[in-house]
Design a protein around this motif. Structure first.
Motif, PDB file in Angstrom:
ATOM      1  N   TYR A  33      30.082 163.345  -2.684  1.00  5.91           N
ATOM      2  CA  TYR A  33      31.344 163.233  -3.416  1.00  5.91           C
ATOM      3  C   TYR A  33      31.276 162.081  -4.421  1.00  5.91           C
ATOM      4  O   TYR A  33      31.700 162.218  -5.582  1.00  5.91           O
ATOM      5  CB  TYR A  33      32.479 163.023  -2.416  1.00  5.91           C
ATOM      6  N   ILE A  34      30.708 160.959  -4.004  1.00  8.90           N
ATOM      7  CA  ILE A  34      30.541 159.819  -4.915  1.00  8.90           C
ATOM      8  C   ILE A  34      29.668 160.221  -6.100  1.00  8.90           C
ATOM      9  O   ILE A  34      29.955 159.878  -7.255  1.00  8.90           O
ATOM     10  CB  ILE A  34      29.938 158.611  -4.165  1.00  8.90           C
ATOM     11  N   ASP A  35      28.600 160.964  -5.818  1.00  6.63           N
ATOM     12  CA  ASP A  35      27.703 161.407  -6.886  1.00  6.63           C
ATOM     13  C   ASP A  35      28.444 162.284  -7.892  1.00  6.63           C
ATOM     14  O   ASP A  35      28.301 162.121  -9.110  1.00  6.63           O
ATOM     15  CB  ASP A  35      26.520 162.167  -6.281  1.00  6.63           C
ATOM     16  N   ALA A  36      29.269 163.208  -7.389  1.00  2.56           N
ATOM     17  CA  ALA A  36      30.024 164.088  -8.287  1.00  2.56           C
ATOM     18  C   ALA A  36      31.022 163.296  -9.121  1.00  2.56           C
ATOM     19  O   ALA A  36      31.184 163.540 -10.324  1.00  2.56           O
ATOM     20  CB  ALA A  36      30.750 165.160  -7.473  1.00  2.56           C
TER      21      ALA A  36
ATOM     22  N   ARG B  89      31.159 162.701 -13.324  1.00  2.05           N
ATOM     23  CA  ARG B  89      32.355 162.984 -14.125  1.00  2.05           C
ATOM     24  C   ARG B  89      32.926 161.717 -14.751  1.00  2.05           C
ATOM     25  O   ARG B  89      34.023 161.747 -15.309  1.00  2.05           O
ATOM     26  CB  ARG B  89      33.419 163.667 -13.260  1.00  2.05           C
ATOM     27  N   GLN B  90      32.186 160.604 -14.626  1.00  3.85           N
ATOM     28  CA  GLN B  90      32.606 159.323 -15.184  1.00  3.85           C
ATOM     29  C   GLN B  90      33.914 158.839 -14.562  1.00  3.85           C
ATOM     30  O   GLN B  90      34.662 158.080 -15.185  1.00  3.85           O
ATOM     31  CB  GLN B  90      32.761 159.411 -16.720  1.00  3.85           C
TER      32      GLN B  90
ATOM     33  N   ALA C 109      36.365 154.581 -11.155  1.00  9.68           N
ATOM     34  CA  ALA C 109      37.284 153.948 -10.209  1.00  9.68           C
ATOM     35  C   ALA C 109      37.342 154.726  -8.900  1.00  9.68           C
ATOM     36  O   ALA C 109      37.337 154.135  -7.807  1.00  9.68           O
ATOM     37  CB  ALA C 109      38.679 153.841 -10.826  1.00  9.68           C
ATOM     38  N   GLU C 110      37.377 156.065  -8.994  1.00  9.34           N
ATOM     39  CA  GLU C 110      37.423 156.893  -7.790  1.00  9.34           C
ATOM     40  C   GLU C 110      36.122 156.785  -7.007  1.00  9.34           C
ATOM     41  O   GLU C 110      36.133 156.719  -5.770  1.00  9.34           O
ATOM     42  CB  GLU C 110      37.691 158.349  -8.162  1.00  9.34           C
ATOM     43  N   ALA C 111      34.989 156.759  -7.712  1.00  7.92           N
ATOM     44  CA  ALA C 111      33.702 156.616  -7.033  1.00  7.92           C
ATOM     45  C   ALA C 111      33.617 155.274  -6.318  1.00  7.92           C
ATOM     46  O   ALA C 111      33.118 155.177  -5.184  1.00  7.92           O
ATOM     47  CB  ALA C 111      32.558 156.756  -8.039  1.00  7.92           C
TER      48      ALA C 111
ATOM     49  N   LEU D  16      31.515 154.493 -23.369  1.00  3.35           N
ATOM     50  CA  LEU D  16      30.303 155.155 -22.905  1.00  3.35           C
ATOM     51  C   LEU D  16      30.124 156.458 -23.683  1.00  3.35           C
ATOM     52  O   LEU D  16      30.921 156.785 -24.553  1.00  3.35           O
ATOM     53  CB  LEU D  16      30.434 155.498 -21.406  1.00  3.35           C
ATOM     54  N   GLU D  17      29.069 157.183 -23.323  1.00  7.96           N
ATOM     55  CA  GLU D  17      28.953 158.567 -23.782  1.00  7.96           C
ATOM     56  C   GLU D  17      29.810 159.394 -22.829  1.00  7.96           C
ATOM     57  O   GLU D  17      29.356 159.845 -21.779  1.00  7.96           O
ATOM     58  CB  GLU D  17      27.490 159.012 -23.782  1.00  7.96           C
ATOM     59  N   LEU D  18      31.063 159.569 -23.189  1.00  6.05           N
ATOM     60  CA  LEU D  18      32.041 160.164 -22.278  1.00  6.05           C
ATOM     61  C   LEU D  18      31.861 161.688 -22.207  1.00  6.05           C
ATOM     62  O   LEU D  18      31.697 162.341 -23.239  1.00  6.05           O
ATOM     63  CB  LEU D  18      33.458 159.822 -22.736  1.00  6.05           C
ATOM     64  N   PRO D  19      31.923 162.268 -21.007  1.00  2.00           N
ATOM     65  CA  PRO D  19      31.672 163.711 -20.858  1.00  2.00           C
ATOM     66  C   PRO D  19      32.917 164.575 -20.990  1.00  2.00           C
ATOM     67  O   PRO D  19      32.845 165.787 -20.817  1.00  2.00           O
ATOM     68  CB  PRO D  19      31.139 163.789 -19.419  1.00  2.00           C
ATOM     69  N   ASN D  20      34.064 163.984 -21.316  1.00  2.00           N
ATOM     70  CA  ASN D  20      35.332 164.708 -21.198  1.00  2.00           C
ATOM     71  C   ASN D  20      35.446 165.915 -22.124  1.00  2.00           C
ATOM     72  O   ASN D  20      35.933 166.969 -21.722  1.00  2.00           O
ATOM     73  CB  ASN D  20      36.491 163.736 -21.459  1.00  2.00           C
TER      74      ASN D  20
END
Length: 658
Positions: free
Chosen positions: A216-219, A223-224, A227-229, A447-451
């Motif tokens: 879950y941390i990896d996912a 997803r950038q 804070a949740e990680a 960052l290089e944001l993936p959104n």
């Protein structure tokens, strides 16, 4: 059914019937026409072992390891062959590698438990026994899913996994494992939002499952969602504060959040317990490099190599500093490693790229190109990238992102003026532009944001071969577009430091300028452009962590550049004035003039600090981190010219764009 398929099916049936010589003959018939056929090599190796021809079996396995270096079953068979040759240490090594590449190989775990126990390694034997028992308790469908996943058959793995989930009730322990596996499949497919949801749900069902939480941390990190990680990593530490694995994971998440002091302190704690752990030493080096502590980063990478000389990640990390010069002894050591087919696949890839950089610095361009080419060929064999498919995908942007689309949605979207998108191709000078602009008091570098890429993926839909995006843009309402824009601003806020404007430097966003304009019509877009041969060859020399698969071949990267230029011309036609193009060479020629030009485009006043960008104390996470901490220079200009004798393929692929 083809002759190959007939022969292989007959070989398998004959082998199972105990007719080993006949099975070997059938497998060899396939190999006579296709010497690198992995399935035939595997069957031939097994048949030869049962025929007690161990030398021939080893020859088949050597060819199989060369063709498919991370094929777990091949290493399991290597273990069985080592046992047949009474080579316990060789068997131990082979079975260890087998389960690293495919953790569902029950026979390998069983043999590891036996061999480790016989060697007196009781802790390792206990771990192997536990893994064997865990697999024995799993339904056969989930073992099959794990096998297919490990061997790259993602569609089949997903099919079995979804069927299992439909037939089994939620909260069942096997249902939770199926959710975990489906999330891993999703990550491989790039469907990160679904993977996150599956893992979040699975963790709620089984909160004490450590592997679930690690996945879950990896996912979340992918997803950038830093804070949740970090919050999930904190939960692991609360569970076991002294666990070095948990401490290391928390260190990584702290650094992702910019808390270098705590992250590096945690790495220090881990390294007191495990002073020669190469992964921790390398991760610590990455953090120090990002922070700007060049000498300490270098020392950490060198310590990792001293601890594990074939640790390719650390070798490449030194090369990726761009300014490190390898000694003659280090070059000799890397040449020896590059020739060793038995070391792990990615270690060999990393070493090839590092050695290529070292030889380039020495002026041995022919040998340097050979290793760049070898490293890229190895990576290319792993990917599913298709230049034709990419050309078609970008052509769909031209087909559907029309003036009529933008007229229809004029005045819609989210009104935020905050985002500045710097896009183009990797290695085109975008990090330099970001560093210049992020030195301004009113602009945050992020960052290089993936959104944007994630949103485009979501709009594409799930039906393979029938993407809804970008055609679906015609069907979206103004309310939906505004919601997407608002969500982008909310989701990226975690990366900001309080300035009115912020930069998203994801290069691949050039594919989605139409989408960006529709959801954020007041966003500014800068196209970082670099001379084609310099840009493409620089990309070919760079081993990217993920997401830039077009760089693994000269033809592929040349075609991608040409397609990029064509698409940017389309955006200029349908959205005139939307994009500011900044040529890297113009920045080198006139730093102040181009800086003022960018700031005028952004509507911001000039600040001297932008010209002194190399003194700006900010974390830089891209491959150019060391270069943008130096004053402007021309070290990368025309770097392709010494390699020109080997670049005809690139020139042909570039065509008129070159």
């Amino acid at each position: 059914m083809t002759t190959r398929q007939d022969h292989l099916k007959q070989a398998q049936t004959t082998l199972q019937a105990g007719q080993y010589a006949a099975a070997l003959e059938l497998a060899q018939a396939v190999l006579d026409g296709a010497p690198d056929d992995g399935e035939a090599l595997y069957l031939a190796a097994v048949a030869a072992r049962y025929c007690k021809d161990t030398d021939k079996a080893q020859d088949y396995l050597a060819a199989l390891h060369s063709a498919m270096p991370e094929y777990g079953r091949a290493w399991q068979e290597q273990g069985h062959l080592a046992i047949a040759r009474s080579d316990a240490q060789g068997a131990l090594s082979a079975f260890t590698r087998a389960v690293r590449y495919n953790p569902a190989l029950t026979a390998s775990w069983r043999e590891l438990a036996r061999l480790q126990g016989a060697a007196g390694n009781h802790a390792e034997a206990g771990t192997a026994t536990a893994q064997h028992q865990r697999l024995a308790a799993l339904p056969q469908e989930l073992i099959a899913v794990t096998n297919h996943l490990a061997e790259g058959r993602l569609a089949r793995a997903e099919e079995i996994c979804r069927h299992f989930l439909r037939r089994n009730p939620a909260r069942d322990k096997h249902h939770v494992e199926a959710m975990r596996l489906l999330a891993k499949i999703g990550i491989e497919f790039g469907v990160l939002d679904d993977a996150e949801f599956l893992l979040e749900s699975a963790v709620s069902f089984a909160p004490d499952d450590v592997q679930l939480r690690l996945d879950y941390i990896d996912a979340l990190r992918r997803r950038q969602k830093s804070a949740e990680a970090l919050a999930q990593a904190e939960l692991l530490i609360e569970r076991d504060p002294e666990n070095p694995l948990f401490q290391s994971r928390l260190a990584i998440e702290c650094i992702q959040m910019g808390d270098y002091e705590r992250g590096l302190a945690l790495f220090g704690t881990v390294l007191k317990k495990l002073p020669n752990d190469p992964a921790s030493l390398t991760s610590r080096g990455h953090a120090l490099k990002t922070k700007g502590d060049r000498a300490e980063a270098e020392a950490s990478y060198r310590a990792a190599i001293a601890a594990k000389p074939d640790h390719g990640d650390a070798w490449y990390a030194l090369a990726n500093l761009k300014t490190y010069r390898f000694s003659g002894a280090e070059i000799d050591q890397m040449q020896h490693l590059a020739a060793r087919s038995e070391i792990p696949f990615m270690d060999r890839v990393h070493v090839n790229f590092a050695l290529a950089k070292a030889l380039e610095d020495e002026g041995d361009y022919e040998a340097s190109f050979r290793h760049y080419d070898q490293g890229n060929a190895m990576k290319r064999a792993q990917t599913r990238y298709s230049a034709d498919a990419m050309t078609r995908e970008l052509a769909r942007q031209e087909q559907f992102c029309t003036p009529e689309l933008f007229e229809k949605h004029a005045g819609q979207g989210h009104a935020a003026p905050d985002p500045i998108f710097i896009l183009g191709l990797p290695r085109a000078g975008s990090t330099l532009l970001e560093q210049i602009l992020a030195s301004h008091s009113q602009i945050d570098g992020t960052l290089e944001l993936p959104n944007i890429l994630a949103l485009a993926h979501r709009l594409r839909g799930r039906k393979a071969g029938h993407p809804r995006y970008p055609q679906i843009l015609h069907d979206l309402t103004g309310e939906q577009l505004a919601k997407f824009g608002e969500q982008f601003i909310q989701d990226t806020s975690i990366h900001r430091a309080g300035a009115p404007f912020f930069i998203d430097k994801m290069p691949n966003n050039f594919r989605h300028i139409g989408l960006i304009h529709l959801i954020l019509p007041h966003a500014k877009i800068i196209d970082a452009r670099r001379a084609p041969m310099d840009c493409c060859f620089s990309g070919f020399k760079q081993l990217f962590a993920e997401g830039q698969e077009f760089t693994y071949g000269l033809t592929e990267i040349g075609r991608y550049y040409a397609d990029y230029v064509q698409l940017m011309e389309h955006w200029d036609r349908v959205l005139p004035g939307k994009v500011l193009r900044v040529a890297h060479e113009d920045v080198l020629d006139d730093l102040e003039g181009q800086t003022r030009r960018m700031l005028d485009f952004l509507g911001l006043p000039f600040e001297q600090q932008c010209l002194d960008f190399h003194t700006t104390p900010r974390a830089v996470r891209t491959a150019s981190s060391e270069q943008v901490r130096q004053p402007i220079n021309r070290k990368g200009q025309d770097a392709w010219k010494p390699f020109e004798p080997w670049l005809d393929e690139l020139k042909a692929a570039l065509g008129e764009a070159g």
